[in-house]
Design a protein around this motif. Structure first.
Motif, PDB file in Angstrom:
ATOM      1  N   SER A  13      -6.656   2.481  -6.821  1.00 57.29           N
ATOM      2  CA  SER A  13      -7.304   3.768  -6.556  1.00 57.29           C
ATOM      3  C   SER A  13      -8.785   3.582  -6.241  1.00 57.29           C
ATOM      4  O   SER A  13      -9.319   4.202  -5.308  1.00 57.29           O
ATOM      5  CB  SER A  13      -7.137   4.704  -7.755  1.00 57.29           C
ATOM      6  OG  SER A  13      -5.777   5.006  -7.975  1.00 57.29           O
ATOM      7  N   SER A  14      -9.446   2.717  -7.013  1.00 59.34           N
ATOM      8  CA  SER A  14     -10.863   2.447  -6.756  1.00 59.34           C
ATOM      9  C   SER A  14     -11.055   1.767  -5.401  1.00 59.34           C
ATOM     10  O   SER A  14     -12.016   2.049  -4.681  1.00 59.34           O
ATOM     11  CB  SER A  14     -11.439   1.557  -7.862  1.00 59.34           C
ATOM     12  OG  SER A  14     -11.441   2.229  -9.098  1.00 59.34           O
ATOM     13  N   LYS A  17     -11.048   4.347  -2.650  1.00 57.33           N
ATOM     14  CA  LYS A  17     -12.319   5.069  -2.542  1.00 57.33           C
ATOM     15  C   LYS A  17     -13.361   4.232  -1.829  1.00 57.33           C
ATOM     16  O   LYS A  17     -14.167   4.753  -1.050  1.00 57.33           O
ATOM     17  CB  LYS A  17     -12.801   5.474  -3.936  1.00 57.33           C
ATOM     18  CG  LYS A  17     -11.894   6.491  -4.619  1.00 57.33           C
ATOM     19  CD  LYS A  17     -12.305   6.747  -6.053  1.00 57.33           C
ATOM     20  CE  LYS A  17     -11.329   7.699  -6.737  1.00 57.33           C
ATOM     21  NZ  LYS A  17     -11.667   7.908  -8.167  1.00 57.33           N
ATOM     22  N   ARG A  20     -12.556   4.251   1.846  1.00 52.17           N
ATOM     23  CA  ARG A  20     -12.817   5.543   2.470  1.00 52.17           C
ATOM     24  C   ARG A  20     -14.222   5.563   3.076  1.00 52.17           C
ATOM     25  O   ARG A  20     -14.451   6.134   4.148  1.00 52.17           O
ATOM     26  CB  ARG A  20     -12.676   6.660   1.436  1.00 52.17           C
ATOM     27  CG  ARG A  20     -12.952   8.055   1.993  1.00 52.17           C
ATOM     28  CD  ARG A  20     -12.567   9.119   0.983  1.00 52.17           C
ATOM     29  NE  ARG A  20     -13.299   8.962  -0.272  1.00 52.17           N
ATOM     30  CZ  ARG A  20     -12.967   9.566  -1.406  1.00 52.17           C
ATOM     31  NH1 ARG A  20     -11.882  10.337  -1.456  1.00 52.17           N
ATOM     32  NH2 ARG A  20     -13.680   9.381  -2.490  1.00 52.17           N
ATOM     33  N   GLU A  21     -15.156   4.901   2.390  1.00 57.68           N
ATOM     34  CA  GLU A  21     -16.536   4.857   2.875  1.00 57.68           C
ATOM     35  C   GLU A  21     -16.767   3.727   3.875  1.00 57.68           C
ATOM     36  O   GLU A  21     -17.562   3.864   4.801  1.00 57.68           O
ATOM     37  CB  GLU A  21     -17.496   4.687   1.690  1.00 57.68           C
ATOM     38  CG  GLU A  21     -17.375   5.768   0.627  1.00 57.68           C
ATOM     39  CD  GLU A  21     -17.670   7.141   1.179  1.00 57.68           C
ATOM     40  OE1 GLU A  21     -18.519   7.255   2.093  1.00 57.68           O
ATOM     41  OE2 GLU A  21     -17.051   8.117   0.715  1.00 57.68           O
ATOM     42  N   THR A 114      -2.170  15.754   4.352  1.00 57.11           N
ATOM     43  CA  THR A 114      -3.572  15.961   4.696  1.00 57.11           C
ATOM     44  C   THR A 114      -3.802  15.712   6.183  1.00 57.11           C
ATOM     45  O   THR A 114      -3.180  14.818   6.766  1.00 57.11           O
ATOM     46  CB  THR A 114      -4.482  15.015   3.886  1.00 57.11           C
ATOM     47  OG1 THR A 114      -5.846  15.191   4.301  1.00 57.11           O
ATOM     48  CG2 THR A 114      -4.100  13.559   4.081  1.00 57.11           C
ATOM     49  N   GLU A 116      -6.777  14.831   7.192  1.00 60.21           N
ATOM     50  CA  GLU A 116      -7.951  13.962   7.200  1.00 60.21           C
ATOM     51  C   GLU A 116      -7.573  12.512   7.452  1.00 60.21           C
ATOM     52  O   GLU A 116      -6.422  12.118   7.316  1.00 60.21           O
ATOM     53  CB  GLU A 116      -8.683  14.069   5.858  1.00 60.21           C
ATOM     54  CG  GLU A 116      -9.254  15.442   5.558  1.00 60.21           C
ATOM     55  CD  GLU A 116     -10.000  15.459   4.252  1.00 60.21           C
ATOM     56  OE1 GLU A 116     -10.165  14.377   3.650  1.00 60.21           O
ATOM     57  OE2 GLU A 116     -10.409  16.548   3.823  1.00 60.21           O
ATOM     58  N   GLY A 194      -6.560   7.322  -3.255  1.00 63.43           N
ATOM     59  CA  GLY A 194      -8.006   7.230  -3.396  1.00 63.43           C
ATOM     60  C   GLY A 194      -8.732   7.369  -2.078  1.00 63.43           C
ATOM     61  O   GLY A 194      -9.787   8.006  -1.992  1.00 63.43           O
ATOM     62  N   ASN A 197      -8.195  11.137  -0.928  1.00 64.58           N
ATOM     63  CA  ASN A 197      -8.419  12.172  -1.936  1.00 64.58           C
ATOM     64  C   ASN A 197      -7.147  12.992  -2.191  1.00 64.58           C
ATOM     65  O   ASN A 197      -7.178  14.230  -2.220  1.00 64.58           O
ATOM     66  CB  ASN A 197      -9.577  13.090  -1.522  1.00 64.58           C
ATOM     67  CG  ASN A 197     -10.132  13.892  -2.682  1.00 64.58           C
ATOM     68  OD1 ASN A 197     -10.029  13.474  -3.842  1.00 64.58           O
ATOM     69  ND2 ASN A 197     -10.682  15.061  -2.397  1.00 64.58           N
ATOM     70  N   LEU A 198      -6.040  12.293  -2.368  1.00 63.99           N
ATOM     71  CA  LEU A 198      -4.745  12.929  -2.615  1.00 63.99           C
ATOM     72  C   LEU A 198      -4.352  12.774  -4.080  1.00 63.99           C
ATOM     73  O   LEU A 198      -4.923  11.960  -4.811  1.00 63.99           O
ATOM     74  CB  LEU A 198      -3.662  12.280  -1.748  1.00 63.99           C
ATOM     75  CG  LEU A 198      -3.814  12.332  -0.232  1.00 63.99           C
ATOM     76  CD1 LEU A 198      -2.755  11.446   0.400  1.00 63.99           C
ATOM     77  CD2 LEU A 198      -3.697  13.754   0.267  1.00 63.99           C
ATOM     78  N   ARG A 199      -3.361  13.530  -4.499  1.00 71.55           N
ATOM     79  CA  ARG A 199      -2.758  13.285  -5.798  1.00 71.55           C
ATOM     80  C   ARG A 199      -2.020  11.946  -5.732  1.00 71.55           C
ATOM     81  O   ARG A 199      -1.471  11.578  -4.690  1.00 71.55           O
ATOM     82  CB  ARG A 199      -1.776  14.406  -6.148  1.00 71.55           C
ATOM     83  CG  ARG A 199      -2.415  15.767  -6.354  1.00 71.55           C
ATOM     84  CD  ARG A 199      -1.363  16.812  -6.660  1.00 71.55           C
ATOM     85  NE  ARG A 199      -0.391  16.937  -5.575  1.00 71.55           N
ATOM     86  CZ  ARG A 199       0.694  17.705  -5.639  1.00 71.55           C
ATOM     87  NH1 ARG A 199       0.949  18.405  -6.751  1.00 71.55           N
ATOM     88  NH2 ARG A 199       1.527  17.775  -4.614  1.00 71.55           N
ATOM     89  N   LYS A 200      -2.003  11.258  -6.853  1.00 71.49           N
ATOM     90  CA  LYS A 200      -1.372   9.938  -6.868  1.00 71.49           C
ATOM     91  C   LYS A 200       0.103  10.007  -6.467  1.00 71.49           C
ATOM     92  O   LYS A 200       0.601   9.134  -5.765  1.00 71.49           O
ATOM     93  CB  LYS A 200      -1.515   9.301  -8.248  1.00 71.49           C
ATOM     94  CG  LYS A 200      -2.935   8.856  -8.566  1.00 71.49           C
ATOM     95  CD  LYS A 200      -3.016   8.164  -9.921  1.00 71.49           C
ATOM     96  CE  LYS A 200      -4.443   7.701 -10.182  1.00 71.49           C
ATOM     97  NZ  LYS A 200      -4.561   7.012 -11.503  1.00 71.49           N
TER      98      LYS A 200
END
Length: 225
Positions: A13-14, A17, A20-21, A114, A116, A194, A197-200
């Protein structure tokens, strides 16, 4: 890059994230492929020759057709350099094909949850998950081969659960359901959650759905040959 490969195992998950950036996939892909080849190639000639011996026992009609076509002798006497080259090219092609096709399937699946994100972000997440399915998977198989002293019967698939031959239809079908690949799919799903930005459970639904679809397709196609 090394930290990202560690995170796909310890905290997907980390990692999602982080990607994503700052998406990245090309350099990780080369490193993962290099590690996969490093763990696979030392046993490639042994695996090839043992599979030929097993083919003679379990599929003599195939061997007879190859002999009649004048191909059998050249196959079993192939130099190690040729075997290593064929193995390297086969793994590289399969890996590249898997990266782009699977990432596309994942992106299509994500569109149910999503709007996105883009293909590059998905490709980045999936590439890192292949560190588990390709590199770690190859390492595990190499360790098993080292301990058993043979490549015959070495598998991390559902075929482990049944006493079936790898040349049988059931064996070929079950080989498509790789357990380390399942672990990689779970990690990919958590990383997708992650990154988008979704639910697991949504990320897992997409990744596991694609894993199951691929396994069914590959397993089904294996029955045709």
């Amino acid at each position: 890059m090394i930290r990202n490969l560690i995170l796909i195992v310890t905290d997907p998950s980390s990692l999602g994230k982080r990607l994503r950036e700052k998406p990245s996939w090309l350099l990780p892909a080369f490193l993962i492929l290099a590690l996969t080849l490093a763990f696979t190639l030392p046993y490639a000639p042994k695996a090839f020759h043992e599979s030929m011996e097993k083919l003679k026992v379990e599929k003599p009609e195939v061997v007879q057709r190859l002999k009649e076509a004048g191909r059998w002798e050249s196959m079993i006497n192939a130099p190690n350099k040729t075997i290593l080259m064929r193995t390297s090219l086969g793994i590289a092609f399969a890996y590249a094909f898997s990266l782009f096709v699977t990432s596309l399937l994942l992106l299509l699946g994500l569109r149910f949850f999503t709007p996105e994100g883009n293909f590059v972000r998905v490709l980045s997440v999936y590439t890192h998950s292949t560190f588990i399915s390709y590199s770690l998977g190859s390492l595990v198989k190499s360790l098993i081969i080292f301990l058993k002293g043979t490549t015959i019967g070495v598998s991390t698939s559902l075929a482990l659960l049944l006493p079936v031959s790898s040349f049988s239809k059931v064996g070929r079908f079950l080989q498509a359901f790789d357990l380390i690949g399942l672990w990689a799919a779970v990690a990919c799903g958590l990383a997708l959650a992650g990154a988008f930005n979704l639910r697991k459970k949504d990320g897992l639904s997409v990744a596991l759905g694609v894993w199951l679809l691929k396994a069914l397709l590959v397993g089904g196609l294996s029955l045709l040959f």
